[in-house]
Scaffold this motif. Structure first.
Motif: not given
Lengths: 293, 275
Positions: B60, B65, B68-69, B72, B206, B223-224, B227-228, B249
């Motif tokens: 995280w 994240y 990111g969260y 998103s 998302w 966004t998530v 980032r992933f 994610s």
């Protein structure tokens, strides 16, 4: 018309305008600018330089683009056959189950809501020769299979990428078939039973005609989707190894954002738009005709 | 088709096997995210006997994240609100009000279903860059909304056609304005359909990768999904982390899926015209 009526009509039109304007300004207008940018030499930053049909002639001799398009066609064929056959087979089996039907529906549909990047990455790991599925073969002594790197091998890479997308996709197809199968008139099966029809005859004469509209819809989504698919190839192979998994979208993307050939890439985008719009209207005609028959 | 008990059991066993093989990548993601990197590199499949729950906060933080969260959710909720707002107004206008160009608008939305979003990526990117809307969350909302306007507009329109006008007429006689009638009379009836639209639009935003990757280059607002993607590049050989990052994610979508499956599946299959 009275003045007050015109006023009311204008007020009513104002309700529709936001949706229309957002769509027109963000989708249709930029789409129309493709006609202009597609006839220029342009790096995306400076002033586009008008060059007429030169991008068209460039496309005529661009073998790499044709190879990419050919891969789109192969991709389409794969998705015309594998997920549809698999989805239909499983739907035909699942419909006979009572209590567990909903549970299986949820399980098979789940990957469809997962992000393509995540699915692509998980499959990349599973395809890796060091820790992936093939490493199991190494443990039992099959070195050849054990060292196979599914995503970097020219023979296996296209199928490996397509399979990851298939995994995410076929559950959706299955649910569409399941919904269609629930609509089949059960009286027809009883009639078929009385007539002494076997299972294959029942499928051919009763089930299949009832699910044809769904089948047509799935073929339309598959065909159009196959020519604009991007995520799985980009995330898993970026078109490699040696361009073997290159498709139109990744090729156009690279032309535009890696090689700064935004003019030429716009022209190719326009071609893809024509293709998809053409497919869409052909299928709409087929759907309309089909309903009349 | 009526079939015998014996065949049914055979089918159940077969389907369960298919379900098991099908769930394999998903189960592996959950289990391997809770093992150590060394373990995952050594053995592909194993139950996490000593679950490494600290993988979650570690990934995280390392993956950024939180930001990111945040990004998103803003983009997702913003898109949901904008789409619902404008398609409800439009559908209400077309079905219930007297307006100019009614047939034109309907034909426009039906026809525009055919435009593939990938095709307009390039001109849209360079236009938005000039307007300062690239690299901007509001810009993303503006891009994502029209993708879902035509189909959901037609969806909503079909629903509004089914609502008897007598209800709205009664409200108007009581002195309600058009907006008030829409808000107090028509919308409460449309709640289930709006939930479905919201779910589909949120999940799409998302998961979306291509447009986000091109438009959002500023790290703070990525966004998530982006980032992933970056995380998996930086921690390539830490497989347990990648599995955990995969899980992180998709948590919100999984959560929605498990609790609202019915509207999800029905909405998505009805929305299958969308490409």
């Amino acid at each position: 018309m009275h003045r007050s009526e015109i006023k009311r009509k204008i007020a009513g039109t104002l309700f529709v305008l936001p949706a229309f304007l957002v769509h027109f300004l963000v989708v249709t207008l930029p789409g129309l600018t493709l006609f202009y940018y597609g006839s220029t030499k342009w790096n995306g930053l400076g002033r586009p330089e008008f060059t007429g049909l030169s991008n068209f002639f460039r496309m005529l001799t661009d073998n790499d683009f044709y190879l990419a398009l050919l891969n789109n066609i192969i991709w389409t064929l794969f998705f015309f056959i594998v997920p549809i056959a698999f989805g239909l087979a499983v739907a035909l089996a699942v419909i006979n189950l009572r209590r567990s039907q909903m549970l299986f529906r949820s399980i098979f549909f789940l990957p469809y809501v997962m992000s393509a990047v995540v699915v692509g990455r998980i499959f990349s790991i599973l395809y890796s020769p060091y820790i992936g599925i093939t490493s199991i073969f190494k443990n039992i002594g099959w070195e050849g299979l054990g060292n196979l790197s599914l995503l970097t091998n020219i023979r296996t890479a296209p199928l490996a990428v397509a399979y990851a997308d298939h995994w995410h996709w076929w559950g959706f197809v299955m649910v569409l078939f399941l919904a269609a199968l629930h609509q089949v008139n059960t009286d027809l099966y009883e009639v078929a039973d009385i007539e002494g029809a076997n299972a294959i005859q029942k499928f051919w004469y009763v089930t299949l005609p009832s699910i044809v509209p769904t089948l047509v819809t799935i073929y339309m989504i598959t065909l159009i989707g196959s020519f604009v698919t991007f995520d799985y190839v980009y995330v898993m192979t970026k078109g490699g190894p040696a361009g073997i998994t290159e498709i139109a979208s990744t090729w156009i993307y690279k032309k535009s954002f890696w090689d700064y050939n935004a003019g030429y890439a716009s022209f190719l985008s326009l071609m893809i738009c024509f293709l998809c719009i053409g497919f869409y209207f052909i299928f709409r005609i087929i759907q309309k005709r089909g309903l009349e028959v | 088709m009526r079939i015998r008990r014996r065949t049914q059991i055979v089918l159940l066993v077969l389907i369960s096997l298919v379900a098991l093989v099908h769930s394999f990548p998903f189960l592996i993601m959950i289990m391997n995210g809770l093992r150590t990197n060394e373990e995952v590199s050594r053995v592909l499949v194993a139950f996490p006997t000593d679950p490494q729950f600290q993988n979650l906060p570690r990934v995280w933080t390392k993956g950024g994240y939180l930001e990111g969260y945040f990004s998103s959710f803003i983009i997702g909720i913003g898109t949901v609100i904008l789409v619902l707002f404008i398609i409800t107004l439009a559908a209400y206008g077309i079905v219930k009000l007297n307006i100019f160009f009614r047939n034109f608008f309907t034909a426009y939305f039906i026809g525009s279903l055919s435009i593939p979003m990938f095709g307009i990526l390039i001109p849209l990117y360079f236009t938005f860059s000039k307007l300062g809307l690239a690299n901007n969350r509001f810009g993303m909302i503006l891009i994502y909304s029209p993708i879902y306007i035509p189909f959901n507009f037609l969806f909503m329109r079909a629903f509004f056609i089914g609502i008897p006008s007598e209800l709205e007429d009664a409200a108007r006689i009581d002195g309600c304005s058009e907006l008030k009638t829409l808000w107090y009379v028509t919308l409460p009836l449309a709640r289930p359909i709006m939930t479905t639209v919201a779910l589909i639009v949120f999940t799409f935003t998302w998961n979306e990768f291509l447009f986000a990757n091109v438009f959002l280059s500023d790290d703070a607002i990525r966004t998530v999904a982006l980032r992933f993607y970056k995380f998996t590049g930086e921690w390539q050989s830490d497989y347990a982390y990648i599995y955990m990052a995969s899980f992180i994610s998709i948590i919100p979508v999984l959560f929605l899926y498990f609790f609202m499956q019915k509207s999800f599946i029905e909405g998505m299959t009805k929305g299958s015209l969308k490409t």
